[in-house]
Design an enzyme around this catalytic site. Structure first.
Site, PDB file in Angstrom:
ATOM      1  N   TYR A 185       0.848  -1.201   0.000  1.00 32.99           N
ATOM      2  CA  TYR A 185       0.000   0.000   0.000  1.00 32.99           C
ATOM      3  C   TYR A 185       0.878   1.243   0.000  1.00 32.99           C
ATOM      4  O   TYR A 185       0.644   2.191  -0.766  1.00 32.99           O
ATOM      5  CB  TYR A 185      -0.920  -0.005   1.215  1.00 32.99           C
ATOM      6  CG  TYR A 185      -1.742   1.256   1.348  1.00 32.99           C
ATOM      7  CD1 TYR A 185      -2.826   1.481   0.500  1.00 32.99           C
ATOM      8  CD2 TYR A 185      -1.425   2.223   2.301  1.00 32.99           C
ATOM      9  CE1 TYR A 185      -3.572   2.658   0.597  1.00 32.99           C
ATOM     10  CE2 TYR A 185      -2.167   3.390   2.403  1.00 32.99           C
ATOM     11  CZ  TYR A 185      -3.238   3.601   1.548  1.00 32.99           C
ATOM     12  OH  TYR A 185      -3.964   4.759   1.649  1.00 32.99           O
ATOM     13  N   GLU A 238     -11.644   5.563   4.260  1.00 32.04           N
ATOM     14  CA  GLU A 238     -11.082   6.511   5.226  1.00 32.04           C
ATOM     15  C   GLU A 238     -12.081   6.790   6.344  1.00 32.04           C
ATOM     16  O   GLU A 238     -11.696   6.944   7.505  1.00 32.04           O
ATOM     17  CB  GLU A 238     -10.672   7.811   4.528  1.00 32.04           C
ATOM     18  CG  GLU A 238      -9.464   7.694   3.617  1.00 32.04           C
ATOM     19  CD  GLU A 238      -8.179   7.326   4.326  1.00 32.04           C
ATOM     20  OE1 GLU A 238      -8.102   7.468   5.568  1.00 32.04           O
ATOM     21  OE2 GLU A 238      -7.235   6.885   3.637  1.00 32.04           O
ATOM     22  N   TRP A 260      -4.973   1.782  10.187  1.00 34.55           N
ATOM     23  CA  TRP A 260      -5.222   1.636   8.751  1.00 34.55           C
ATOM     24  C   TRP A 260      -4.986   0.202   8.279  1.00 34.55           C
ATOM     25  O   TRP A 260      -5.656  -0.277   7.376  1.00 34.55           O
ATOM     26  CB  TRP A 260      -4.362   2.621   7.973  1.00 34.55           C
ATOM     27  CG  TRP A 260      -4.582   2.547   6.495  1.00 34.55           C
ATOM     28  CD1 TRP A 260      -3.685   2.178   5.552  1.00 34.55           C
ATOM     29  CD2 TRP A 260      -5.797   2.839   5.781  1.00 34.55           C
ATOM     30  NE1 TRP A 260      -4.255   2.212   4.296  1.00 34.55           N
ATOM     31  CE2 TRP A 260      -5.553   2.621   4.420  1.00 34.55           C
ATOM     32  CE3 TRP A 260      -7.066   3.263   6.175  1.00 34.55           C
ATOM     33  CZ2 TRP A 260      -6.521   2.806   3.436  1.00 34.55           C
ATOM     34  CZ3 TRP A 260      -8.045   3.457   5.203  1.00 34.55           C
ATOM     35  CH2 TRP A 260      -7.759   3.233   3.859  1.00 34.55           C
TER      36      TRP A 260
END
Length: 212
Positions: free
Chosen positions: A32, A54, A62
């Site tokens: 990522y 998000e 995350w």
């Protein structure tokens, strides 16, 4: 940046490996970092997905969202706004029973509402791409440490205000800034990061922001 960013990894920490701002200890997170975070996104489906994720990430790590992303995509029909906009109470009940995603009613409702807001935006002749990128800041020098990277900016506050005015939910200035990072509207890779080095050598554009 991801709101719970791990410590930098690589040469700057003395390991001898290429320096990454974050994520080097986990292959999924490293991929990522290397290939998505800070890379410009313009596709409407992809932008909707990133804004949705998000929002789901708020208050969580995350990496948790990354690990659940395949389940999120399945649960939300690949983040097709035309499908998600039609979700009713039966779909909400299904989502809240799905252990593969984050089962938060406010975030689920916001994802559905945002699909409807996106379709309404398209009907008005505008795109999410136009809205998001209209708040891009001027290029500035790359940060040297994450202490120089803001959690929110004047631009993200303005973006959040516009999105809310368009009917989007769960898009406060901090979440809006994280979305700007995720979509490449800003690129906050640290100056010594391998991605920044790749960009400076011609492997990608450098679009960075100052702390505010």
């Amino acid at each position: 940046m991801p709101m719970t960013t791990p410590a930098p990894t690589g040469a700057a920490t003395g390991t001898g490996a290429p320096f990454r701002c974050f994520g080097g200890s986990d292959p999924l997170y490293a991929a990522y970092h290397d290939d998505e975070w800070g890379v410009p996104v313009h596709d409407e489906h992809a932008l909707y997905e990133r804004i949705s994720l998000e929002a789901f990430q708020s208050g969580l790590a995350w990496i948790t969202i990354l690990r659940k992303r395949p389940a999120f995509r399945e649960a939300f029909a690949g983040f097709d706004p035309h499908v998600v906009a039609g979700y009713g109470e039966d779909a909400v009940a299904r989502l809240l029973a799905d252990a593969g995603i984050v089962r938060n009613r406010a975030k689920v409702d916001a994802t559905i509402a945002n699909a409807r807001a996106l379709l309404a935006l398209h009907e008005s002749g505008r795109t999410l791409d136009e809205v998001l990128w209209s708040h891009a800041p001027d290029p500035r020098p790359r940060p040297r440490t994450f202490a120089e990277v803001p959690a929110r900016t004047a631009q993200s506050a303005a973006l959040a205000k516009e999105l809310k005015g368009l009917g989007f939910r769960f898009v406060g200035p901090t979440t809006a800034y994280a979305a700007m990072q995720a979509c490449g509207v800003v690129d906050d890779h640290l100056a010594d990061c391998l991605v920044a080095q790749r960009a400076s050598s011609g492997g990608g554009a450098v679009v960075t922001t100052p702390a505010e």
